[in-house]
Design a protein around this motif. Structure first.
Motif, PDB file in Angstrom:
ATOM      1  N   VAL A  82       0.983  -1.083  -0.003  1.00  0.00           N
ATOM      2  CA  VAL A  82       0.006  -0.079  -0.102  1.00  0.00           C
ATOM      3  C   VAL A  82       0.864   1.382  -0.237  1.00  0.00           C
ATOM      4  O   VAL A  82       0.642   2.154  -0.896  1.00  0.00           O
ATOM      5  N   GLU A  86       0.910   3.920  -3.264  1.00  0.00           N
ATOM      6  CA  GLU A  86       0.572   5.469  -2.761  1.00  0.00           C
ATOM      7  C   GLU A  86       1.803   6.187  -3.338  1.00  0.00           C
ATOM      8  O   GLU A  86       1.387   7.176  -3.987  1.00  0.00           O
ATOM      9  N   VAL A  89       1.809   6.236  -7.260  1.00  0.00           N
ATOM     10  CA  VAL A  89       0.664   7.230  -7.904  1.00  0.00           C
ATOM     11  C   VAL A  89       1.066   8.657  -7.611  1.00  0.00           C
ATOM     12  O   VAL A  89       0.678   9.443  -8.573  1.00  0.00           O
ATOM     13  N   LEU A  90       1.471   9.120  -6.463  1.00  0.00           N
ATOM     14  CA  LEU A  90       1.896  10.440  -6.287  1.00  0.00           C
ATOM     15  C   LEU A  90       3.018  10.877  -7.216  1.00  0.00           C
ATOM     16  O   LEU A  90       2.678  12.033  -8.111  1.00  0.00           O
ATOM     17  N   TYR A 127      -3.331   2.075 -11.131  1.00  0.00           N
ATOM     18  CA  TYR A 127      -2.871   2.107  -9.479  1.00  0.00           C
ATOM     19  C   TYR A 127      -3.789   2.962  -8.826  1.00  0.00           C
ATOM     20  O   TYR A 127      -4.036   2.670  -7.350  1.00  0.00           O
ATOM     21  N   VAL A 128      -4.406   3.766  -9.434  1.00  0.00           N
ATOM     22  CA  VAL A 128      -5.745   4.455  -8.668  1.00  0.00           C
ATOM     23  C   VAL A 128      -6.564   3.609  -8.393  1.00  0.00           C
ATOM     24  O   VAL A 128      -7.344   3.628  -7.247  1.00  0.00           O
ATOM     25  N   LEU A 131      -6.002   1.546  -5.311  1.00  0.00           N
ATOM     26  CA  LEU A 131      -6.092   2.157  -4.057  1.00  0.00           C
ATOM     27  C   LEU A 131      -7.571   2.524  -4.072  1.00  0.00           C
ATOM     28  O   LEU A 131      -8.133   2.355  -2.490  1.00  0.00           O
ATOM     29  N   ARG A 135     -10.076   1.144  -0.675  1.00  0.00           N
ATOM     30  CA  ARG A 135     -11.065   2.068   0.239  1.00  0.00           C
ATOM     31  C   ARG A 135     -12.505   1.531   0.245  1.00  0.00           C
ATOM     32  O   ARG A 135     -13.090   1.866   1.172  1.00  0.00           O
ATOM     33  N   ARG A 210       6.197   6.089   5.548  1.00  0.00           N
ATOM     34  CA  ARG A 210       4.895   5.534   5.421  1.00  0.00           C
ATOM     35  C   ARG A 210       4.471   4.300   6.025  1.00  0.00           C
ATOM     36  O   ARG A 210       3.376   3.996   6.600  1.00  0.00           O
TER      37      ARG A 210
END
Lengths: 230, 238, 223
Positions: A82, A86, A89-90, A127-128, A131, A135, A210
């Motif tokens: 995870v 994240e 994606v950033l 990858y969005v 994520l 959620r 993270r």
């Protein structure tokens, strides 16, 4: 121990970033371009390409951590995957932002359905979705299993996407894309490699932080549960 | 000394933020009927999921008929009845049962389907779509489906919730019959009277741990309630 | 060996044909796609012929999404997905059963959509069109092999339909890109020597996606 490593890393990062900013904006000689805007815009390249590299690295880590998770069912690997997704994606978001900023003065357009742009976009979408899926699912081993499966399929798909779009591109010749790249001059190459190394170090630092945060959340949650029990 | 049908050895399920079971151990002899009692969220369903091989314990080991619960042979021997029906509304009763009898490789399926349908008194509706059934009828068909392949181990997860009186009576009768056939049965419920009527043994789960493992013959439902389920007992037990 | 897979396939097809309304709804829906596209892109017949292969695949892919969503909604409805996890077989075998059922249903939709397409775009039927059969097969299998496993993932969320689209579209884009190109070659009658290598490539990726999903399906059923 852990925080000591982080502190050292942080100090190195601060120095390295200062140096790379100096290298990129002062040290590297101006490129010869007819368009003055292009001369300035070209320097985005030192951030753009390392961001892309970092994104790929991050997604590769997601892939490895997903396999490790399915092999061991260790929560550790779920958290690593995870954290890495994240960060990936950033940085691919940064790629998608810096790309058009460069393209506008150089190509005269914000966006073109070029192979690198399009595959970065699709990579970002994959990858969005990964994520988003997380959620929508409640925490637990089911979620860990499902996201590991998507993490594996997603990464295996990446080269196929790239391949298919490159193929598609050759079928549709474009007007833009006068090759302005060529080979890099020595100082440019050095600045670029330095920036690449700095970004890689940044990844190491970010994923450590993270991951620590996610583990802390787990511990805290468990302690709250304990308190209810006792 | 016979070998236990089911051995649960120090099983914990603890994943991320979820703590479901903590160091649970007990074993069940073949032919035993054990009730697992406890409040909602005590970990009863997780325990049954681990026994059925759908869920993995994060620590500890489970032996079912001497092997891992996820083994094919074990899966073929067990049946689950829960609030989930495991039935398709767009198929008739017969079609649903035919489907499951093929999956479980039931020998002489036609005859077996007739038997289970008459056991739950649904023979007259066998060609109707399950979607047209009343809730009670669907529940009865669920029971028929579970017994179809003559499982050696029955896992019942709150099977009485949502059942009408008729279906409850029918399920109790069928379970007694299964018990007489020496089937091993695990039942989770909060209905202490039914548990006492059916089972030999009871295990009380509270806050993810076993706090009592005893024989029904030594106690009464009211004593169990008094001791483990009254408001005052909550603070003291842990 | 594949007894369970066959049982799942039979059961799914039986339910599909029982709900005739949904087949009809799907067919009308694809009809609407052609109608809407016609008015939103007011183009000459020549351009229309160029975008026709893409349009055809848009209709196919929508019908495929519809089939996938419906098929897995049925499995979730009464906890049937858990019943599958309890079955005494490998997850892979359950995958095979579901894969064949969604693939056959999607191919059936395609067979219903294609004639309208021919009529609306006034295409000339020729012997060369038989080459569409392997193209449709390869494209559809690529779509459903990934679609089946991702539906089984998405079905665990409250927002199954939107999440399936989010997961599936980007991952399946290579298959769609190639299928549209291959279809275009056939419809325009310009089948070059690139045709068969490309078709083979789609087939190869079908095999990769199928094998990968087959191996991973066990983990999806597990809790």
């Amino acid at each position: 121990m852990r925080s000591k490593i982080d502190k050292i890393l942080l100090i190195i990062l601060l120095i390295a970033f200062s140096v790379s900013i100096y290298l990129i904006f002062q040290w590297v000689p101006q490129i010869k371009a007819s368009n003055p805007a292009e001369q300035i815009a070209q320097r985005i390249f030192y951030f753009h390409v390392p961001s892309a590299w970092l994104g790929f690295l991050a997604f590769f880590v997601v892939f490895c951590a997903s396999i490790a998770y399915l092999a061991t069912r260790d929560r550790k690997y779920e958290l690593i995957s995870v954290a890495s997704a994240e960060i990936g994606v950033l940085f691919i978001s940064l790629v998608l932002i810096t790309g058009p900023i460069w393209a506008k003065p150089v190509w005269g357009i914000w966006w073109t359905w070029d192979v690198r742009l399009t595959s970065s976009l699709i990579l970002w979408l994959i990858y969005v979705a990964f994520l988003m899926l997380r959620r929508y699912l409640p925490d637990g081993s089911k979620r860990a299993n499902l996201s590991a499966v998507v993490g594996i399929i997603g990464f295996i798909d990446v080269p196929i996407v790239y391949y298919s779009i490159r193929w598609w591109e050759t079928q549709h010749p474009k007007a833009v894309m006068a090759s302005s790249e060529g080979s890099l001059a020595a100082p440019m190459f050095f600045a670029f490699m330095f920036s690449l190394a700095t970004f890689t170090l940044l990844y190491v630092y970010l994923i450590r932080k993270r991951y620590q945060l996610l583990t802390l959340e787990d511990t805290l949650n468990k302690q709250f549960k304990e308190m209810e029990i006792l | 000394m016979s070998v236990p049908a089911l051995e649960i050895l120090g099983v914990s399920k603890d994943f991320g933020r979820i703590i479901a079971l903590r160091d649970v151990s007990f074993s069940v002899m073949p032919g035993e009927f054990v009730s697992i009692l406890g409040r909602n969220g005590a970990g009863k369903t997780t325990l049954l999921n681990i026994v059925s091989g759908v869920s993995r314990p994060s620590e500890g080991k489970v032996n079912l008929f001497g092997t891992d619960p996820g083994d094919r042979e074990n899966k073929a021997k067990l049946a689950v009845i829960s609030h989930e029906m495991f039935l398709y509304g767009n198929l008739t009763a017969i079609e649903n049962l035919e489907y499951y009898s093929r999956v479980y490789n039931v020998p002489d399926a036609k005859k077996r389907i007739d038997t289970v349908l008459s056991d739950v008194e649904l023979t007259h509706r066998r060609f109707d779509l399950v979607a047209t059934y009343s809730r009670g009828m669907t529940q009865r068909l669920t029971i028929a489906r579970a017994l179809l392949h003559e499982p050696s181990l029955l896992l019942l997860d709150e099977p009485f919730t949502g059942l009408d009186q008729h279906a409850i009576g029918m399920l109790i009768e069928l379970l007694k019959k299964q018990k007489d056939m020496d089937r091993t049965i695990l039942l989770t419920t909060h209905d202490l009277h039914t548990a006492a009527e059916l089972s030999d043994r009871y295990v009380v789960l509270s806050k993810h741990k076993i706090i009592k493992d005893g024989y029904i013959a030594d106690t009464t439902p009211d004593a169990i309630r008094e001791k483990y389920f009254s408001a005052e007992s909550q603070g003291a037990e842990a | 060996m594949m007894r369970t897979a066959i049982s799942i396939l039979q059961k799914d097809l039986r339910m599909e044909f029982r709900s005739k309304e949904s087949i009809l709804a799907m067919w009308i829906f694809s009809l609407l796609i052609f109608v809407i596209f016609n008015f939103t892109f007011e183009v000459s017949r020549l351009v229309m012929l160029e975008i026709a292969p893409g349009l055809l695949w848009v209709a196919f892919v929508f019908s495929g999404m519809f089939g996938l969503n419906q098929s897995f909604a049925l499995e979730k409805e009464n906890g049937n997905l858990r019943a599958m996890a309890l079955m005494p077989v490998d997850g892979g075998e359950i995958y095979v059963g579901k894969f064949f059922s969604v693939t056959l249903i999607m191919l059936m939709f395609e067979a219903l959509i294609f004639p309208i397409f021919i009529i609306f775009y006034d295409l000339q039927l020729s012997l060369g069109m038989f080459r569409l059969i392997p193209v449709l097969l390869a494209g559809t299998i690529g779509f459903t092999s990934l679609g089946t496993i991702l539906s089984a993932v998405a079905v665990h969320t409250r927002n199954q339909q939107i999440l399936l689209s989010l997961l599936l579209w980007p991952l399946v884009s290579p298959i769609i890109i190639w299928s549209v190109t291959l279809t275009g070659m056939i419809l325009s009658g310009e089948v070059t020597e690139a045709f068969y290598p490309l078709l083979l490539r789609v087939g190869a990726f079908d095999v990769i996606f199928f094998t990968l999903s087959y191996m991973l399906f066990d983990f999806i059923l597990e809790d």
